[in-house]
Design a protein around this motif. Structure first.
Motif, mmCIF file in Angstrom:
data_model
loop_
_atom_site.group_PDB
_atom_site.id
_atom_site.type_symbol
_atom_site.label_atom_id
_atom_site.label_comp_id
_atom_site.label_asym_id
_atom_site.label_seq_id
_atom_site.Cartn_x
_atom_site.Cartn_y
_atom_site.Cartn_z
ATOM 1 N N LEU A 174 0.830 -1.200 0.000
ATOM 2 C CA LEU A 174 0.000 0.000 0.000
ATOM 3 C C LEU A 174 0.865 1.250 0.000
ATOM 4 N N ALA A 175 1.915 1.244 0.822
ATOM 5 C CA ALA A 175 2.819 2.398 0.876
ATOM 6 C C ALA A 175 3.490 2.634 -0.468
ATOM 7 N N MET A 176 4.003 1.565 -1.070
ATOM 8 C CA MET A 176 4.634 1.711 -2.377
ATOM 9 C C MET A 176 3.603 2.087 -3.431
ATOM 10 N N GLY A 177 2.380 1.577 -3.274
ATOM 11 C CA GLY A 177 1.323 1.946 -4.208
ATOM 12 C C GLY A 177 0.981 3.424 -4.125
ATOM 13 N N PHE A 317 -4.644 -1.964 -5.559
ATOM 14 C CA PHE A 317 -4.038 -3.267 -5.817
ATOM 15 C C PHE A 317 -2.947 -3.576 -4.787
ATOM 16 N N GLY A 318 -2.269 -2.532 -4.303
ATOM 17 C CA GLY A 318 -1.274 -2.745 -3.252
ATOM 18 C C GLY A 318 -1.915 -3.273 -1.978
ATOM 19 N N THR A 319 -3.092 -2.763 -1.644
ATOM 20 C CA THR A 319 -3.812 -3.246 -0.468
ATOM 21 C C THR A 319 -4.200 -4.713 -0.632
ATOM 22 N N LEU A 368 -1.474 -2.314 -11.983
ATOM 23 C CA LEU A 368 -1.329 -3.695 -11.522
ATOM 24 C C LEU A 368 0.126 -4.088 -11.314
ATOM 25 N N VAL A 369 0.965 -3.817 -12.301
ATOM 26 C CA VAL A 369 2.343 -4.319 -12.245
ATOM 27 C C VAL A 369 3.166 -3.645 -11.151
ATOM 28 N N PRO A 370 3.268 -2.304 -11.109
ATOM 29 C CA PRO A 370 4.088 -1.690 -10.056
ATOM 30 C C PRO A 370 3.580 -1.979 -8.642
#
Length: 457
Positions: A174-177, A317-319, A368-370
């Motif tokens: 989530l943070a990186m997202g 998507f990170g979550t 989606l990918v990152p």
């Protein structure tokens, strides 16, 4: 810090989210500047009498590819990773931001004070410029963009390590997202703002704004450094003395990193995915004009759908990755969607509605990918080797970004219909999809945990 202390500090949500927002702002400004010239391609290639600079497609491709010149040919990203692991996030981040400021100033000088009529003979076959005349304005702009590229990529690996430092065992994806989403906000803002600003004032106006923004980013990062230092000083001395054995970098770690099959698959995936995406942004506005009949004033807004959409979707998507897992699966879906969209763009279809629809789907892939790729790296590479690993990944990625941008510039000069260039992007997308399948298979064999949630209960 030892793992015990890091977990103690990172358990404070205010601390870790404040650190994230500060460094994410720095990266957002870096991404803004990276793509500020993309909507200006048509204007740069216009005659001087019409307010342009009379650049050719080859010269624009040379300028776009120059972002990676120093990173690639002088191995600066590799050394940047070593500097990060040896000197830490404070020193490396300040150095990176300073280089970005210097690079923007050089680009502003070139566009503002060097006449587009002056040219210099060059013979650079490695850069696709064998025995030809090149505008001095292009050369100096490219030099500034190359210096900026060193700082921006070095900042990228530094910010990645900052987030791993504070979010391991927590909401890392989530943070990186969120960080990626804010960076895409910078990209989208550049695609939307640069052309209207240049048309209303001059071609140097977007660069002047960039100087103001990147100077603010430097100040923000200094604030983070003060916070980071105070946090370290708050640690008990007995805990601080135990850091060297746990996390200090050793040069032998480089050999361990390059022996990891997961590392090479992630690196290959980054190379292929970003070679199919980032250079596309550089040429997408003109694609909208030439192939789909979008007006020049709106051409940058259609590709801006991609980064603006990722602002919401990447953290979402990170979550999912944090709480449910399925990181490798998310990557597979994203690369497949990207390959399909680029293939559709290569077809002789000219509907503006189709173009908008494909941009929406491409934005989904770009989220989606990152959202799954970058949080997966710390599952493969331990923290003490992470800076060097990120540096090597970004170094190889920059080779692709540089080469593809220059290649597309030359291809578009011989085929202005964009059929060949979009076919090239589609092939990169297909290769990225195959790499994602291989990463999934390797994860099952090596048990990296890419399909498992990031949050540790």
């Amino acid at each position: 810090m030892t793992e015990q202390l890091r977990r103690k500090l990172s358990d404070l949500p205010v601390v870790r989210w404040t650190a994230l927002l500060i460094v994410a702002f720095t990266m957002m400004m870096g991404y803004y500047i990276t793509y500020q010239m993309s909507p200006l391609e048509s204007l740069l290639e216009s005659p001087v009498a019409s307010g342009g600079m009379n650049w050719t497609s080859t010269e624009y491709g040379f300028f776009s590819g120059s972002y990676g010149f120093i990173n690639v040919f002088l191995l600066m990203l590799f050394f940047g990773g070593l500097i990060l692991d040896k000197m830490g996030v404070r020193f490396t981040g300040i150095l990176a931001c300073t280089l970005m400021v210097a690079g923007v100033l050089m680009m502003y000088y070139a566009v503002t004070f060097i006449t587009p009529d002056a040219a210099t003979h060059v013979n650079l076959p490695l850069l696709g410029l064998p025995d030809m005349m090149l505008k001095r304005q292009v050369i100096y702009s490219a030099l500034g963009f190359a210096v900026f590229g060193v700082g921006n990529e070095m900042c990228g690996i530094t910010v990645s390590k900052v987030m791993v430092k504070w979010f391991t065992g927590h909401e890392m994806a989530l943070a990186m997202g969120i960080q990626v989403g804010l960076a895409r906000l910078g990209t989208g803002a550049a695609m939307s703002v640069s052309l209207p600003l240049a048309l209303r004032h001059s071609l140097s106006a977007p660069l002047l704004l960039s100087f103001v923004l990147i100077s603010a980013a430097l100040l923000f990062y200094i604030v983070y450094c003060v916070m980071d230092r105070r946090l370290e000083k708050s640690a008990p001395a007995t805990v601080q003395q135990g850091t060297d054995d746990d996390e200090s970098f050793r040069f032998s770690d480089i050999l361990v990193t390059i022996k990891s099959p997961g590392f090479w698959l992630v690196t290959l995936l980054c190379l292929l995915f970003y070679s199919a995406m980032n250079p596309f942004f550089n040429f997408a506005p003109k694609l909208m004009i030439v192939k789909y009949g979008i007006s020049e004033s709106l051409a940058g807004l259609i590709p801006a759908i991609i980064p603006f959409g990722s602002i919401v979707l990447t953290p979402l998507f990170g979550t999912i990755y944090d709480r449910r897992g399925f990181g490798a699966t998310l990557i597979i879906i994203g690369t497949l969607l990207m390959a399909v969209v680029h293939f559709v763009f290569s077809l002789p279809l000219h509907s503006s509605l189709l173009a908008v629809s494909m941009m929406v789907i491409l934005g989904l892939a770009f989220s989606l990918v990152p959202s799954a790729l970058w949080p997966s790296v710390p599952k493969i590479i331990p923290l003490r080797r992470l800076g060097t690993a990120y540096g090597m990944i970004f170094f190889i990625q920059n080779i692709g970004l540089m080469a593809v941008r220059m290649l597309i510039g030359r291809v578009n000069e011989t085929d202005p219909s964009y059929t060949r260039s979009m076919t090239i992007f589609a092939l990169f997308g297909a290769a990225a999809f195959i790499s994602a399948l291989l990463l999934y298979a390797t994860d099952k064999r090596k048990k990296y945990g890419l399909q498992k949630p990031n949050i540790q209960e």
